[in-house]
Design a protein around this motif. Sequence first.
Motif, PDB file in Angstrom:
ATOM      1  N   SER A 164      42.931  36.991  41.494  1.00 19.42           N
ATOM      2  CA  SER A 164      42.329  38.165  41.005  1.00 19.42           C
ATOM      3  C   SER A 164      42.592  39.435  41.619  1.00 19.42           C
ATOM      4  O   SER A 164      42.563  39.848  42.617  1.00 19.42           O
ATOM      5  N   ARG A 165      43.214  40.317  40.624  1.00 20.18           N
ATOM      6  CA  ARG A 165      43.772  41.624  40.959  1.00 20.18           C
ATOM      7  C   ARG A 165      42.395  42.546  41.174  1.00 20.18           C
ATOM      8  O   ARG A 165      42.237  43.469  42.049  1.00 20.18           O
TER       9      ARG A 165
ATOM     10  N   VAL B 256      33.199  36.165  45.212  1.00 16.01           N
ATOM     11  CA  VAL B 256      33.127  34.392  44.684  1.00 16.01           C
ATOM     12  C   VAL B 256      34.090  33.748  43.846  1.00 16.01           C
ATOM     13  O   VAL B 256      34.140  34.354  42.704  1.00 16.01           O
ATOM     14  N   GLY B 257      35.160  33.036  44.043  1.00 10.13           N
ATOM     15  CA  GLY B 257      35.716  32.501  43.251  1.00 10.13           C
ATOM     16  C   GLY B 257      37.251  32.473  43.462  1.00 10.13           C
ATOM     17  O   GLY B 257      37.774  32.403  44.532  1.00 10.13           O
TER      18      GLY B 257
ATOM     19  N   LEU C 281      33.894  36.235  40.497  1.00  6.00           N
ATOM     20  CA  LEU C 281      35.330  36.527  39.735  1.00  6.00           C
ATOM     21  C   LEU C 281      35.435  35.505  38.725  1.00  6.00           C
ATOM     22  O   LEU C 281      34.983  34.074  38.699  1.00  6.00           O
ATOM     23  N   ARG C 282      36.198  35.940  37.656  1.00  5.90           N
ATOM     24  CA  ARG C 282      36.734  34.879  36.457  1.00  5.90           C
ATOM     25  C   ARG C 282      37.675  33.906  37.028  1.00  5.90           C
ATOM     26  O   ARG C 282      38.647  34.285  37.838  1.00  5.90           O
TER      27      ARG C 282
ATOM     28  N   MET D 299      27.243  40.920  40.145  1.00 10.43           N
ATOM     29  CA  MET D 299      28.140  41.369  39.149  1.00 10.43           C
ATOM     30  C   MET D 299      29.282  40.468  38.846  1.00 10.43           C
ATOM     31  O   MET D 299      29.488  39.245  39.534  1.00 10.43           O
ATOM     32  N   HIS D 300      30.072  40.962  37.856  1.00  6.44           N
ATOM     33  CA  HIS D 300      31.244  39.922  37.038  1.00  6.44           C
ATOM     34  C   HIS D 300      32.200  41.085  36.316  1.00  6.44           C
ATOM     35  O   HIS D 300      31.566  42.055  35.877  1.00  6.44           O
TER      36      HIS D 300
END
Length: 318
Positions: free
Chosen positions: A167-168, A161-162, A220-221, A259-260
Amino acid sequence: MLNTKNILSIDDLSTDDIDTILSNADFFLEVLDREVKKVPALRGKTIVSLFFEPSTRTRTSFEIAGKRLNADVVNFSPSMSSLKKGESIIDTVRTILSMKVDLLIVRHSDSGIPKFISERVNIPVINAGDGTHEHPTQALLDLYTIRKKFGSVEGLKVAIVGDILHSRVAKSNIKLFKKMKMEVILVAPSMLLPEKNYFDEKVKHSIDEVINKVDVLYMLRMQFERQQNRLYPSIREYNRFLSLDIERFRRLKPESIVMHPGPVNRGIEISGEVMDLIDKYPERIKIEEQVSHGLAVRMALIYLMLSLSSEDLDSTRS
Ligand code: NCD
């Protein structure tokens, strides 16, 4: 032993390699629980970590992993080096290599730099995150965390998500999860997705469409530093469609996990209220466990990579 010299991308790893890494991680996780958390496996080896981009957990994790295997670990800090004096990356790497180093760990804000370096040196290279391209060791530790919880991973449903576009971590995880025959669903608005859905995944635009169906909710950040333009209208808008708040947390399947990769932007991807539940629900919110597992997985990986003999390295150097 692994069938690859470098770890630049998940594509470098066969499912056998992945199994070998994760089974070895079990052993190192047990070492980390001992009073003396060290094994002499890599005494006399030297590892240099070259981080051209800020990092806390990945850099520390690699450093501690190397030290717990008894290797010497040197952190190279570009801001204090001759790079500031205009020395090219390759000249810098060659200088480091003249000091008889056995393994390089590279992070860079540009995609492809670890590969570029690996093509010009004769020691193994690990990609510790390159631009928006890949972060293979993060994906391995994530898979390890999922496997520890569920045992078998085949068929598990994961929503990522995000900010997929920047995002790698997402790129490496999508590849790895698919390799392990998990079902991947991407949750993001179109401006945070690659233009072409080259992963061929199911796409949803709101977390509410998946919240009660998934086994793993991978947040995800938001990568503000990589966004040239402001890509998302407002935090409130983000919260409406993409954030994990307490009400959504309650709607997750009871056996599912959150998770993150860290660092978490509290109140954006995950609310402060949910973050404060980590101690209460360690079986559900895996963010800190991911970090501990990262150490065991990186120990396993470094150990396996440096256990290759020089003849083996010659034969894989193609
Ligand atoms: C990730 C990274 O730097 O790519 N963090 C990490 O390695 N733990 C994820 C991120 O910064 O979003």
